[in-house]
Design a protein around this motif. Structure first.
Motif, PDB file in Angstrom:
ATOM      1  N   ASP A  73       1.161 -14.281 -19.596  1.00  0.00           N
ATOM      2  CA  ASP A  73       1.922 -13.678 -18.488  1.00  0.00           C
ATOM      3  C   ASP A  73       1.195 -13.843 -17.156  1.00  0.00           C
ATOM      4  OD1 ASP A  73       3.057 -10.901 -20.544  1.00  0.00           O
ATOM      5  OD2 ASP A  73       3.968 -12.870 -20.175  1.00  0.00           O
ATOM      6  N   GLN A  74      -0.132 -13.896 -17.220  1.00  0.00           N
ATOM      7  CA  GLN A  74      -0.956 -14.023 -16.012  1.00  0.00           C
ATOM      8  C   GLN A  74      -1.485 -15.444 -15.806  1.00  0.00           C
ATOM      9  OE1 GLN A  74      -1.347 -11.515 -13.812  1.00  0.00           O
ATOM     10  NE2 GLN A  74      -0.025 -10.261 -15.134  1.00  0.00           N
ATOM     11  N   ASN A  75      -1.089 -16.383 -16.680  1.00  0.00           N
ATOM     12  CA  ASN A  75      -1.595 -17.772 -16.596  1.00  0.00           C
ATOM     13  C   ASN A  75      -3.118 -17.805 -16.547  1.00  0.00           C
ATOM     14  OD1 ASN A  75       1.149 -18.525 -16.327  1.00  0.00           O
ATOM     15  ND2 ASN A  75       0.608 -20.257 -15.027  1.00  0.00           N
ATOM     16  N   THR A  76      -3.748 -16.985 -17.370  1.00  0.00           N
ATOM     17  CA  THR A  76      -5.198 -16.831 -17.301  1.00  0.00           C
ATOM     18  C   THR A  76      -5.814 -16.921 -18.691  1.00  0.00           C
ATOM     19  OG1 THR A  76      -5.021 -15.446 -15.318  1.00  0.00           O
ATOM     20  CG2 THR A  76      -7.073 -15.322 -16.560  1.00  0.00           C
ATOM     21  N   VAL A  77      -6.953 -17.576 -18.761  1.00  0.00           N
ATOM     22  CA  VAL A  77      -7.764 -17.606 -19.973  1.00  0.00           C
ATOM     23  C   VAL A  77      -9.124 -17.007 -19.632  1.00  0.00           C
ATOM     24  CG1 VAL A  77      -8.557 -19.982 -19.555  1.00  0.00           C
ATOM     25  CG2 VAL A  77      -8.640 -19.030 -21.869  1.00  0.00           C
ATOM     26  N   TYR A  78      -9.638 -16.262 -20.587  1.00  0.00           N
ATOM     27  CA  TYR A  78     -10.894 -15.560 -20.391  1.00  0.00           C
ATOM     28  C   TYR A  78     -11.948 -16.054 -21.379  1.00  0.00           C
ATOM     29  CZ  TYR A  78      -7.802 -12.249 -18.037  1.00  0.00           C
ATOM     30  OH  TYR A  78      -6.858 -11.666 -17.213  1.00  0.00           O
ATOM     31  N   LEU A  79     -13.198 -15.906 -20.979  1.00  0.00           N
ATOM     32  CA  LEU A  79     -14.307 -16.108 -21.902  1.00  0.00           C
ATOM     33  C   LEU A  79     -15.186 -14.867 -21.804  1.00  0.00           C
ATOM     34  CD1 LEU A  79     -15.597 -18.082 -23.927  1.00  0.00           C
ATOM     35  CD2 LEU A  79     -17.126 -18.805 -22.062  1.00  0.00           C
ATOM     36  N   HIS A  80     -15.167 -14.084 -22.872  1.00  0.00           N
ATOM     37  CA  HIS A  80     -16.018 -12.905 -22.945  1.00  0.00           C
ATOM     38  C   HIS A  80     -17.336 -13.327 -23.581  1.00  0.00           C
ATOM     39  CE1 HIS A  80     -12.647 -10.136 -22.078  1.00  0.00           C
ATOM     40  NE2 HIS A  80     -11.930 -10.986 -22.767  1.00  0.00           N
ATOM     41  N   MET A  81     -18.411 -13.071 -22.881  1.00  0.00           N
ATOM     42  CA  MET A  81     -19.721 -13.517 -23.340  1.00  0.00           C
ATOM     43  C   MET A  81     -20.632 -12.300 -23.537  1.00  0.00           C
ATOM     44  SD  MET A  81     -20.239 -16.912 -20.972  1.00  0.00           S
ATOM     45  CE  MET A  81     -20.316 -16.005 -19.439  1.00  0.00           C
ATOM     46  N   ASN A  82     -20.997 -12.063 -24.790  1.00  0.00           N
ATOM     47  CA  ASN A  82     -21.862 -10.943 -25.147  1.00  0.00           C
ATOM     48  C   ASN A  82     -23.229 -11.460 -25.582  1.00  0.00           C
ATOM     49  OD1 ASN A  82     -20.020  -8.401 -25.225  1.00  0.00           O
ATOM     50  ND2 ASN A  82     -18.828  -9.964 -26.287  1.00  0.00           N
ATOM     51  N   LYS A  83     -24.212 -10.568 -25.566  1.00  0.00           N
ATOM     52  CA  LYS A  83     -25.562 -10.870 -26.056  1.00  0.00           C
ATOM     53  C   LYS A  83     -26.063 -12.183 -25.463  1.00  0.00           C
ATOM     54  CE  LYS A  83     -24.640  -8.455 -30.410  1.00  0.00           C
ATOM     55  NZ  LYS A  83     -24.549  -8.580 -31.882  1.00  0.00           N
ATOM     56  N   LEU A  84     -25.956 -12.304 -24.182  1.00  0.00           N
ATOM     57  CA  LEU A  84     -26.341 -13.540 -23.507  1.00  0.00           C
ATOM     58  C   LEU A  84     -27.839 -13.772 -23.597  1.00  0.00           C
ATOM     59  CD1 LEU A  84     -23.917 -13.179 -20.519  1.00  0.00           C
ATOM     60  CD2 LEU A  84     -24.046 -15.194 -22.005  1.00  0.00           C
ATOM     61  N   THR A  85     -28.198 -15.040 -23.709  1.00  0.00           N
ATOM     62  CA  THR A  85     -29.596 -15.449 -23.752  1.00  0.00           C
ATOM     63  C   THR A  85     -29.837 -16.469 -22.641  1.00  0.00           C
ATOM     64  OG1 THR A  85     -29.343 -17.394 -25.168  1.00  0.00           O
ATOM     65  CG2 THR A  85     -29.447 -15.257 -26.276  1.00  0.00           C
ATOM     66  N   PRO A  86     -31.092 -16.709 -22.301  1.00  0.00           N
ATOM     67  CA  PRO A  86     -31.365 -17.729 -21.268  1.00  0.00           C
ATOM     68  C   PRO A  86     -30.793 -19.097 -21.620  1.00  0.00           C
ATOM     69  CG  PRO A  86     -33.282 -16.352 -21.590  1.00  0.00           C
ATOM     70  CD  PRO A  86     -32.293 -15.947 -22.654  1.00  0.00           C
ATOM     71  N   PRO A 114     -21.258 -21.197 -12.025  1.00  0.00           N
ATOM     72  CA  PRO A 114     -22.590 -21.034 -12.621  1.00  0.00           C
ATOM     73  C   PRO A 114     -22.778 -19.670 -13.274  1.00  0.00           C
ATOM     74  CG  PRO A 114     -22.728 -20.806 -10.242  1.00  0.00           C
ATOM     75  CD  PRO A 114     -21.309 -21.160 -10.546  1.00  0.00           C
ATOM     76  N   VAL A 115     -23.462 -19.715 -14.408  1.00  0.00           N
ATOM     77  CA  VAL A 115     -23.893 -18.515 -15.113  1.00  0.00           C
ATOM     78  C   VAL A 115     -25.396 -18.624 -15.326  1.00  0.00           C
ATOM     79  CG1 VAL A 115     -23.796 -17.234 -17.278  1.00  0.00           C
ATOM     80  CG2 VAL A 115     -21.688 -18.133 -16.267  1.00  0.00           C
ATOM     81  N   THR A 116     -26.126 -17.624 -14.876  1.00  0.00           N
ATOM     82  CA  THR A 116     -27.574 -17.605 -15.039  1.00  0.00           C
ATOM     83  C   THR A 116     -27.977 -16.363 -15.801  1.00  0.00           C
ATOM     84  OG1 THR A 116     -27.864 -18.783 -12.939  1.00  0.00           O
ATOM     85  CG2 THR A 116     -29.788 -17.646 -13.849  1.00  0.00           C
ATOM     86  N   VAL A 117     -28.696 -16.571 -16.904  1.00  0.00           N
ATOM     87  CA  VAL A 117     -29.176 -15.452 -17.713  1.00  0.00           C
ATOM     88  C   VAL A 117     -30.685 -15.381 -17.541  1.00  0.00           C
ATOM     89  CG1 VAL A 117     -29.237 -14.390 -19.983  1.00  0.00           C
ATOM     90  CG2 VAL A 117     -27.323 -15.886 -19.348  1.00  0.00           C
ATOM     91  N   SER A 118     -31.121 -14.343 -16.866  1.00  0.00           N
ATOM     92  CA  SER A 118     -32.534 -14.234 -16.539  1.00  0.00           C
ATOM     93  C   SER A 118     -32.882 -12.791 -16.221  1.00  0.00           C
ATOM     94  CB  SER A 118     -32.871 -15.118 -15.335  1.00  0.00           C
ATOM     95  OG  SER A 118     -34.208 -14.948 -14.928  1.00  0.00           O
ATOM     96  N   SER A 119     -34.117 -12.431 -16.549  1.00  0.00           N
ATOM     97  CA  SER A 119     -34.600 -11.090 -16.198  1.00  0.00           C
ATOM     98  C   SER A 119     -35.311 -11.122 -14.855  1.00  0.00           C
ATOM     99  CB  SER A 119     -35.520 -10.570 -17.285  1.00  0.00           C
ATOM    100  OG  SER A 119     -36.583 -11.481 -17.529  1.00  0.00           O
TER     101      SER A 119
END
Length: 119
Positions: A73-86, A114-119
């Motif tokens: 209905d929203q013409n949208t696709v999602y990517l849910h990302m859990n427990k991300l690591t570097p 871009p997705v950056t996984v960092s502390s």
């Protein structure tokens, strides 16, 4: 011509959560095969997750952590990302593959986010 716009990337700590969104234009969105790809520095682009109708498929490295979902209905696709690591750090691309009766089965790409996984 299908226009694709991604959003939702950024910086997140290891173990955190991030949701990517991708809006694709067109009146037949529900017929698109939609995928998320990613490309890390120095590596080839790889497919992360795909959804065809409501069927989903994931690369082994994200199974159990990532989830792809679509809202027709929203013409949208999602990517849910859990427990991300570097190791998930990359530019993520939304990809839409048309069925043969739309644009002769063309492929369309977003510009990447871009997705950056960092502390």
């Amino acid at each position: 011509q299908v226009q694709i716009v991604e959003s939702g990337g950024g910086l997140v700590q290891p173990g955190g959560y991030l949701r990517l969104s991708c809006e694709a234009s067109g009146r037949y969105f529900s017929s698109y095969t939609l995928s998320w790809f990613r490309q890390s520095q120095g590596k080839e682009r790889e497919v992360v997750a795909t959804i065809v109708g409501q069927r989903t498929n994931y690369t082994d490295t994200v199974k159990g952590r990532f989830s792809i979902a679509r809202d027709n209905d929203q013409n949208t696709v999602y990517l849910h990302m859990n427990k991300l690591t570097p190791e998930d750090t990359a530019v993520y691309y939304c990809h839409a593959h048309m069925p043969s009766w739309i644009d002769n089965g063309m492929d369309y790409w977003g510009k990447g986010i871009p997705v950056t996984v960092s502390s």
